[in-house]
Design a protein around this motif. Structure first.
Motif, short mmCIF file in Angstrom:
data_model
loop_
_atom_site.label_atom_id
_atom_site.label_comp_id
_atom_site.label_asym_id
_atom_site.label_seq_id
_atom_site.Cartn_x
_atom_site.Cartn_y
_atom_site.Cartn_z
N VAL A 79 22.78 68.78 52.32
CA VAL A 79 22.88 69.48 51.04
C VAL A 79 24.30 69.26 50.54
CG1 VAL A 79 22.75 71.70 49.85
CG2 VAL A 79 21.22 71.22 51.77
N VAL A 80 24.46 68.62 49.37
CA VAL A 80 25.78 68.23 48.90
C VAL A 80 26.01 68.68 47.45
CG1 VAL A 80 25.88 66.21 50.40
CG2 VAL A 80 24.94 65.98 48.09
N GLY A 81 27.28 68.61 47.02
CA GLY A 81 27.64 68.93 45.64
C GLY A 81 28.10 70.37 45.52
N VAL A 82 29.18 70.60 44.77
CA VAL A 82 29.77 71.93 44.67
C VAL A 82 28.76 72.94 44.15
CG1 VAL A 82 31.56 73.32 43.56
CG2 VAL A 82 32.10 71.02 44.37
N PHE A 83 28.02 72.58 43.10
CA PHE A 83 27.08 73.54 42.52
C PHE A 83 26.04 73.99 43.55
CE2 PHE A 83 28.22 71.42 38.35
CZ PHE A 83 28.95 72.50 37.89
N ARG A 84 25.50 73.05 44.33
CA ARG A 84 24.49 73.41 45.33
C ARG A 84 25.11 74.17 46.50
NH1 ARG A 84 20.08 69.57 47.46
NH2 ARG A 84 19.19 71.61 47.87
N VAL A 85 26.33 73.78 46.88
CA VAL A 85 27.00 74.47 47.99
C VAL A 85 27.23 75.93 47.65
CG1 VAL A 85 29.20 74.62 49.23
CG2 VAL A 85 28.06 72.41 48.97
N LEU A 86 27.64 76.21 46.42
CA LEU A 86 27.88 77.59 46.02
C LEU A 86 26.58 78.36 45.81
CD1 LEU A 86 30.82 77.11 43.47
CD2 LEU A 86 30.96 77.85 45.85
N ALA A 87 25.55 77.69 45.31
CA ALA A 87 24.30 78.36 45.00
C ALA A 87 23.43 78.60 46.24
CB ALA A 87 23.51 77.55 43.97
N GLU A 88 23.56 77.75 47.26
CA GLU A 88 22.68 77.82 48.43
C GLU A 88 23.48 77.80 49.73
OE1 GLU A 88 18.88 75.37 47.67
OE2 GLU A 88 20.43 74.28 46.57
N PRO A 89 24.38 78.78 49.93
CA PRO A 89 25.28 78.74 51.09
C PRO A 89 24.57 78.78 52.43
CG PRO A 89 25.38 80.89 50.00
CD PRO A 89 24.60 79.99 49.10
N ILE A 90 23.47 79.53 52.53
CA ILE A 90 22.74 79.60 53.80
C ILE A 90 22.04 78.28 54.08
CG2 ILE A 90 20.86 80.73 55.04
CD1 ILE A 90 21.56 83.30 53.51
N LYS A 91 21.42 77.70 53.05
CA LYS A 91 20.71 76.43 53.22
C LYS A 91 21.68 75.33 53.63
CE LYS A 91 17.33 73.40 51.05
NZ LYS A 91 16.47 73.16 49.87
N VAL A 92 22.89 75.36 53.09
CA VAL A 92 23.90 74.36 53.46
C VAL A 92 24.13 74.38 54.97
CG1 VAL A 92 26.35 73.78 53.31
CG2 VAL A 92 25.07 74.29 51.23
N LEU A 93 24.36 75.57 55.52
CA LEU A 93 24.61 75.68 56.95
C LEU A 93 23.38 75.32 57.77
CD1 LEU A 93 26.61 79.04 56.98
CD2 LEU A 93 27.51 76.80 57.60
N ALA A 94 22.25 75.91 57.42
CA ALA A 94 21.04 75.72 58.23
C ALA A 94 20.56 74.28 58.20
CB ALA A 94 19.94 76.66 57.73
N THR A 95 20.51 73.70 57.01
CA THR A 95 19.98 72.34 56.87
C THR A 95 20.91 71.30 57.46
OG1 THR A 95 18.77 72.96 54.86
CG2 THR A 95 19.18 70.61 55.23
N ASN A 96 22.17 71.36 57.09
CA ASN A 96 23.10 70.32 57.52
C ASN A 96 23.28 70.28 59.03
OD1 ASN A 96 23.31 69.91 54.79
ND2 ASN A 96 25.49 70.37 54.64
N ILE A 97 23.36 71.44 59.64
CA ILE A 97 23.57 71.49 61.09
C ILE A 97 22.29 71.15 61.84
CG2 ILE A 97 24.20 72.97 63.03
CD1 ILE A 97 26.02 74.52 61.06
N ALA A 98 21.20 71.78 61.45
CA ALA A 98 19.94 71.56 62.17
C ALA A 98 19.44 70.12 62.06
CB ALA A 98 18.87 72.53 61.66
N ALA A 99 19.61 69.50 60.90
CA ALA A 99 19.16 68.12 60.72
C ALA A 99 19.91 67.17 61.63
CB ALA A 99 19.32 67.70 59.26
N CYS A 100 21.22 67.36 61.72
CA CYS A 100 22.03 66.49 62.57
C CYS A 100 21.65 66.68 64.04
CB CYS A 100 23.51 66.80 62.35
SG CYS A 100 24.62 65.70 63.25
N GLU A 101 21.47 67.91 64.47
CA GLU A 101 21.12 68.16 65.87
C GLU A 101 19.75 67.59 66.21
OE1 GLU A 101 20.00 69.71 69.60
OE2 GLU A 101 18.92 70.20 67.76
N ARG A 102 18.78 67.73 65.28
CA ARG A 102 17.44 67.20 65.54
C ARG A 102 17.47 65.68 65.67
NH1 ARG A 102 12.08 66.23 62.36
NH2 ARG A 102 10.62 66.43 64.09
N LEU A 103 18.26 65.03 64.83
CA LEU A 103 18.38 63.58 64.91
C LEU A 103 18.96 63.15 66.25
CD1 LEU A 103 18.31 60.77 63.40
CD2 LEU A 103 20.72 61.22 62.88
#
Length: 324
Positions: A79-103
């Protein structure tokens, strides 16, 4: 070579796909198209060496098979981009971390050891002073972790995961801390400044500068970035390698706006907008961000071939063609 690119319909990922197809490699792109665009990879869809899968890497059931096929993996999904980072702070953490670990877990389970390039960000350095940011320096995160810093935290977690999997499971990993990459296919929709300025100037609209415009950044063309990533991948190590990817010449955002207006030959003016008006909430910006590229240039032979002026001229010509 077989190349898997997660987030491969995004800005940088699509250029990686194009680059490797030109080398004769077989490329598999997976993207859920939440921020990536099908138009970015449309020219490759008929290429027999190219495959696209529209899936979320968090739930994609064929991830293990794709990882076992790949000789090299570029993990660009986030999840990238300032607007999305500010609007979806939980999704940023959950998605970015979990996706990398699953890979990374899939790589271990596959029993195959492809080169893995994990896209990190200059954001992990935090609010440092006016210094060249180098890979060995301490990283700063503002206490209380406002939403502004969730992206940096997620990327720092990805770095820690990459290094840990490299050392514990023998996966050859390189962490690329990307700095302000610009070029064709980048959209201003999520807050990226260069495509927004170029389109505003071509249309004769005011260029909206967030903050006072004195904040400075060092921009690198995406076509140089992908060559750096390719060469860095060849240095992937089971100890893990962390390396900045960028250029070390800074420009203030105000001067960038003036440069765009000049190169367009536009009558546009510059309109400053405070951060709260721009983002709908308080925002802590970084006054300066310039990478040290010493380690990068020690590891790889490539040197940037695109100047900022050349990149701007290319983008201006493309936007003019779209607008007519």
């Amino acid at each position: 070579m077989h190349v898997l690119i997660t987030g491969g319909a995004g800005f940088i990922g699509s250029h990686l796909a194009e680059y490797h197809l030109a080398l004769g490699d077989k490329v598999h792109v997976v993207d859920d198209l939440s921020t990536g665009q099908l138009s970015n990879i449309a020219p490759f869809l008929d290429d027999p060496h190219f495959r696209f899968t529209e899936q979320d890497i968090l739930t994609w059931c064929e991830l293990d098979h794709a990882v076992g096929w790949a000789d090299r993996i570029y993990h660009m999904a986030a999840v990238v981009g300032v607007f999305r980072v500010l609007a979806e702070p939980i999704k940023v953490l959950a998605t970015n971390i979990a996706a990398c670990e699953r890979l990374l877990r899939a790589v271990v389970h596959g029993g195959w050891r492809p080169q893995v390039v994990i896209a990190s960000s200059s954001e992990v350095y935090g609010p440092q002073g006016r210094v060249a940011l180098h890979e060995g320096m301490p990283l700063l995160i503002t206490p209380g972790a406002p939403p502004r810093w969730n992206y940096a935290i997620s990327k720092l977690a990805d770095e820690a995961l990459g290094i840990s999997y490299a050392r514990q499971h023998g996966i050859p990993v390189v962490i690329a801390r990307l700095f302000n990459t610009v070029g064709p296919r980048q959209t201003g929709r999520y807050g990226m400044v260069v495509p927004r300025f170029v389109r505003q100037a071509v249309r004769g609209e005011p260029l909206t500068v967030f903050g006072d415009g004195l904040q400075s950044r060092a921009f690198i063309d995406v076509r140089d970035t992908v060559r750096y990533l390719d060469q860095l991948a060849q240095h992937a190590s089971t100890e893990g390698v962390i390396c900045n990817v960028g250029r070390d010449d800074e420009i203030t955002i105000e001067n960038l706006a003036r440069k765009v207006i000049e190169r367009v030959g536009s009558t546009s003016t510059i309109l400053t907008m405070d951060y709260e008006a721009a983002y709908g909430q308080a925002y802590e910006d970084i006054p300066h961000r310039r990478p040290s590229v010493r380690k990068l240039h020690e590891l790889v032979e490539h040197r940037p071939t695109w100047t900022l002026d050349a990149t701007l001229d290319d983008l201006i010509a493309r936007v003019r063609a779209e607008e007519t």
